[in-house]
Design a protein around this motif. Structure first.
Motif, PDB file in Angstrom:
ATOM      1  N   ASN A  56      27.828  38.321  42.493  1.00 62.23           N
ATOM      2  CA  ASN A  56      28.534  39.584  42.680  1.00 62.23           C
ATOM      3  C   ASN A  56      28.194  40.581  41.583  1.00 62.23           C
ATOM      4  O   ASN A  56      27.751  40.202  40.493  1.00 62.23           O
ATOM      5  N   VAL A  57      28.445  41.855  41.876  1.00 61.16           N
ATOM      6  CA  VAL A  57      28.205  42.920  40.907  1.00 61.16           C
ATOM      7  C   VAL A  57      29.535  43.611  40.621  1.00 61.16           C
ATOM      8  O   VAL A  57      30.298  43.908  41.543  1.00 61.16           O
ATOM      9  N   TYR A  58      29.812  43.852  39.355  1.00 61.93           N
ATOM     10  CA  TYR A  58      31.071  44.462  38.969  1.00 61.93           C
ATOM     11  C   TYR A  58      30.847  45.690  38.084  1.00 61.93           C
ATOM     12  O   TYR A  58      29.876  45.744  37.325  1.00 61.93           O
ATOM     13  N   LEU A  59      31.761  46.630  38.184  1.00 60.92           N
ATOM     14  CA  LEU A  59      31.877  47.656  37.154  1.00 60.92           C
ATOM     15  C   LEU A  59      32.779  47.089  36.072  1.00 60.92           C
ATOM     16  O   LEU A  59      33.594  46.198  36.326  1.00 60.92           O
ATOM     17  N   ILE A  60      32.643  47.607  34.874  1.00 62.08           N
ATOM     18  CA  ILE A  60      33.361  47.048  33.729  1.00 62.08           C
ATOM     19  C   ILE A  60      34.186  48.109  33.034  1.00 62.08           C
ATOM     20  O   ILE A  60      33.707  49.219  32.784  1.00 62.08           O
ATOM     21  N   ASP A  61      35.438  47.768  32.761  1.00 61.24           N
ATOM     22  CA  ASP A  61      36.238  48.553  31.829  1.00 61.24           C
ATOM     23  C   ASP A  61      35.969  47.965  30.447  1.00 61.24           C
ATOM     24  O   ASP A  61      36.487  46.891  30.105  1.00 61.24           O
ATOM     25  N   LEU A  62      35.127  48.633  29.686  1.00 64.46           N
ATOM     26  CA  LEU A  62      34.725  48.129  28.379  1.00 64.46           C
ATOM     27  C   LEU A  62      35.614  48.764  27.311  1.00 64.46           C
ATOM     28  O   LEU A  62      35.502  49.954  27.009  1.00 64.46           O
ATOM     29  N   GLU A  63      36.511  47.960  26.752  1.00 71.82           N
ATOM     30  CA  GLU A  63      37.455  48.444  25.749  1.00 71.82           C
ATOM     31  C   GLU A  63      36.897  48.160  24.352  1.00 71.82           C
ATOM     32  O   GLU A  63      36.733  47.001  23.966  1.00 71.82           O
TER      33      GLU A  63
END
Length: 208
Positions: A56-63
């Motif tokens: 799968n491919v995900y977008l990331i909330d990079l904190e």
């Protein structure tokens, strides 16, 4: 597209020595690029597992130290022997700028050609697309139900709203090819038809 959260921290020092120290602590050194902004950071290897051990491919909330960026993985450099990530590159995603990304293909239905003894041949399991982040799907659904033996689906046949396909339009995604079993069924059908025709001719000759 699904969103996962990854928490990181800015790197206080750069260089091979610092990177090695981070890896010993199960942290992965990395960089976030985007809009002329470069952020050097580190993230826990454990938090990357759901992103890298999946088709799968995900977008990331990079904190990163209290600031959140929407991002995606651009590149992963692995150790040649060990199960260890040497470095990871993230790309910042802007809501008003299209993203180019490879999305998994999800095949829907059972091809009628496969039911008849043919074999489903998959050539592409991911498709490169371009779209705004909000329009990116988790997968590209391709309905294969109507595929008979010898039929195929090419990139140019797909149409999805708010989505541009970047692969060559002539590239074959999936098709149904003939097998020995399918050929045997076809041969039997042909023999039956010939038999029926022969029987009809014999009956006509007898009547005459």
């Amino acid at each position: 597209m699904k969103l996962l959260t990854v928490e990181g921290h800015k790197r206080e020092a750069l260089g091979k020595k610092d990177a090695k120290k981070l890896r010993e602590e199960k942290l992965v050194p990395g960089v976030l690029y985007g809009n002329d902004e470069v952020v050097h950071l580190s993230v826990p290897f454990a938090s990357l597992r759901p992103l890298i051990y999946t088709p799968n491919v995900y977008l990331i909330d990079l904190e990163v130290d209290g600031k959140t960026y929407t991002a995606m993985i651009q590149d992963v450099q692995w150790h040649p022997v060990e199960e260890e990530i040497l470095h990871i590159d993230f790309l910042k995603i802007d809501a008003d700028r299209p993203v180019k990304i490879a999305v998994p293909v999800k095949f829907v239905g059972m091809a009628k050609g496969a039911k008849a003894g043919g074999k489903l041949k998959v050539n592409m399991r991911k498709l490169r697309v371009k779209a705004l982040a909000d329009n990116l799907p988790d997968a590209i659904e391709v309905d294969i139900t109507k595929l008979a033996i010898g039929d195929s689906i090419k990139v140019g046949q797909l149409q999805k709203e708010n989505l541009e396909f970047l692969d060559n339009k002539s590239n074959l995604i999936v098709g149904v090819v003939s097998t020995r079993a399918a050929k045997s069924v076809t041969a039997l059908d042909d023999d039956d038809e010939e038999g029926e025709e022969g029987a009809s001719e014999s009956e006509e000759s007898s009547e005459q």
